[in-house]
Design a protein around this motif. Structure first.
Motif, mmCIF file in Angstrom:
data_model
loop_
_atom_site.group_PDB
_atom_site.id
_atom_site.type_symbol
_atom_site.label_atom_id
_atom_site.label_comp_id
_atom_site.label_asym_id
_atom_site.label_seq_id
_atom_site.Cartn_x
_atom_site.Cartn_y
_atom_site.Cartn_z
ATOM 1 N N UNK A 108 0.875 -1.170 0.000
ATOM 2 C CA UNK A 108 0.000 0.000 0.000
ATOM 3 C C UNK A 108 0.912 1.218 0.000
ATOM 4 N N UNK A 109 0.737 2.120 -0.982
ATOM 5 C CA UNK A 109 1.696 3.204 -1.146
ATOM 6 C C UNK A 109 1.050 4.362 -1.877
ATOM 7 N N UNK A 110 1.847 5.389 -2.186
ATOM 8 C CA UNK A 110 1.395 6.519 -2.989
ATOM 9 C C UNK A 110 1.803 6.321 -4.437
ATOM 10 N N UNK A 111 0.942 6.770 -5.363
ATOM 11 C CA UNK A 111 1.367 6.774 -6.756
ATOM 12 C C UNK A 111 2.220 8.015 -7.012
ATOM 13 N N UNK A 141 7.172 5.538 -4.388
ATOM 14 C CA UNK A 141 7.087 6.842 -3.731
ATOM 15 C C UNK A 141 6.402 7.860 -4.629
ATOM 16 N N UNK A 142 5.824 8.885 -3.995
ATOM 17 C CA UNK A 142 5.297 10.029 -4.740
ATOM 18 C C UNK A 142 6.481 10.878 -5.172
ATOM 19 N N UNK A 143 7.055 10.516 -6.302
ATOM 20 C CA UNK A 143 8.269 11.153 -6.799
ATOM 21 C C UNK A 143 8.375 10.867 -8.291
ATOM 22 N N UNK A 144 9.071 11.713 -9.033
ATOM 23 C CA UNK A 144 9.270 11.448 -10.464
ATOM 24 C C UNK A 144 10.231 10.301 -10.670
ATOM 25 N N UNK A 145 10.576 10.038 -11.922
ATOM 26 C CA UNK A 145 11.503 8.956 -12.253
ATOM 27 C C UNK A 145 12.836 9.164 -11.541
ATOM 28 N N UNK A 146 13.478 8.049 -11.167
ATOM 29 C CA UNK A 146 14.744 8.111 -10.448
ATOM 30 C C UNK A 146 15.777 7.222 -11.121
ATOM 31 N N UNK A 204 14.629 -3.655 -2.186
ATOM 32 C CA UNK A 204 14.644 -2.331 -1.572
ATOM 33 C C UNK A 204 13.504 -1.501 -2.138
ATOM 34 N N UNK A 205 12.696 -0.926 -1.251
ATOM 35 C CA UNK A 205 11.563 -0.087 -1.639
ATOM 36 C C UNK A 205 11.853 1.364 -1.280
ATOM 37 N N UNK A 206 11.687 2.261 -2.247
ATOM 38 C CA UNK A 206 11.668 3.694 -1.965
ATOM 39 C C UNK A 206 10.205 4.101 -1.844
ATOM 40 N N UNK A 207 9.790 4.556 -0.656
ATOM 41 C CA UNK A 207 8.385 4.893 -0.424
ATOM 42 C C UNK A 207 8.288 6.263 0.250
#
Length: 287
Positions: A108-111, A141-146, A204-207
């Motif tokens: 469960x996360x943010x788009x 995560x609520x973030x642009x491309x990384x 590894x999850x970036x959230x």
């Protein structure tokens, strides 16, 4: 149902798993394994499975599991804490279709726009070569491309929410950081040392959110072991906020087990089938 102390929860999981296994036909194939990650910052939730409240006050950053479950479809809705019922969920209802013998993580996360959502990931348990391990990076995560940098060089480029990148690497330690795509500084997360163990999938999850003020970006990690033979399961953990001074955001801790145990309790009470339009995102289907 309130979360219990760890020892009691572990014992309850064993009993509930036995109940869930008993509900499967005698000819059922190997069970599925399911872990669950709560990656929505600032939102304490209740979790409902097949219409039943299964956990109160589940907090962000918790990674739970795994639990062995009979193959089938499990309907999950997530509401604000202490909701009267599951009629106004913050996320869902979504269905989790679990295949026999597969290993999953439901997040469960943010788009990318900051809206709550859910994604069902299939963990890669295929065999690794001798002397190698696997590194999986997931952007939720609520973030642009990384980009993911190792030693200052991009080893993963343009990763978008909710995609993943999978790398088979020689066992050892990778110094890694996460940056905005096409850049090298500043680091959104890290740099930090990531251990890659032989025969293990380190995930590894970036959230969190890069746009919140202050930013709430964080990392969570789990490991799937036994990739040289049959997978032995998932060791779940969580990592603190990167913005906290003096902390190593890649340090593993023991994850809570209550949510996945609660999933099994709901299984024993009966399954619900939800419309296809409510299905969780399956990033492995469009790769």
């Amino acid at each position: 149902m309130r979360a219990r102390p760890l020892a009691g929860t572990a014992a309850g999981m064993l009993a509930l798993a036995a109940v869930a296994a008993g509900a499967a036909p005698a000819s059922a194939a190997d069970p599925a394994q399911l872990s669950v990650l709560h990656g929505v910052p600032g939102l304490t939730v209740d979790v409902w499975v097949n219409g039943e409240r299964t956990l109160d006050d589940f907090t962000p950053g918790t990674l739970a599991g795994p639990l062995e479950l009979p193959a089938g479809t499990y309907s999950v809705a997530i509401t604000a804490a202490d909701a009267a019922d599951a009629s106004t969920p913050a996320i869902g209802p979504v269905d989790l279709p679990l295949e026999a013998g597969r290993n999953y993580t439901a997040a469960a996360h943010l788009d990318a726009s900051g809206n709550p959502t859910a994604t069902l990931f299939t963990n890669d348990t295929s065999a690794t070569a001798a002397g190698e391990g696997r590194l999986t990076v997931r952007h939720i995560a609520a973030a642009p491309a990384v980009d993911v940098l190792a030693g200052g060089t991009a080893v993963v480029s343009g990763l978008t929410n909710p995609k993943e990148a999978v790398l088979d690497l020689p066992a050892g330690t990778v110094s890694a950081s996460v940056v905005a795509a096409g850049t090298t500084t500043p680091a959104l997360l890290g740099p930090a040392d990531v251990p890659v163990a032989e025969g293990t999938n380190t995930i590894v999850y970036a959230w969190g959110s890069a746009t919140a003020s202050p930013a709430t970006l964080a990392l969570a990690t789990q490991t799937v072991t036994g990739l040289h033979s049959s997978p032995s399961g998932v060791d779940a953990g969580e990592l603190g906020l990167v913005s906290e001074p003096g902390t190593n955001p890649w340090l593993l801790t023991v994850g809570a087990l209550g949510l996945v145990g609660a999933l099994a309790l709901a299984v024993a009470r009966g399954r619900a089938v939800v419309p296809a339009s409510a299905r969780a995102t399956r990033p492995d289907e469009d790769r």
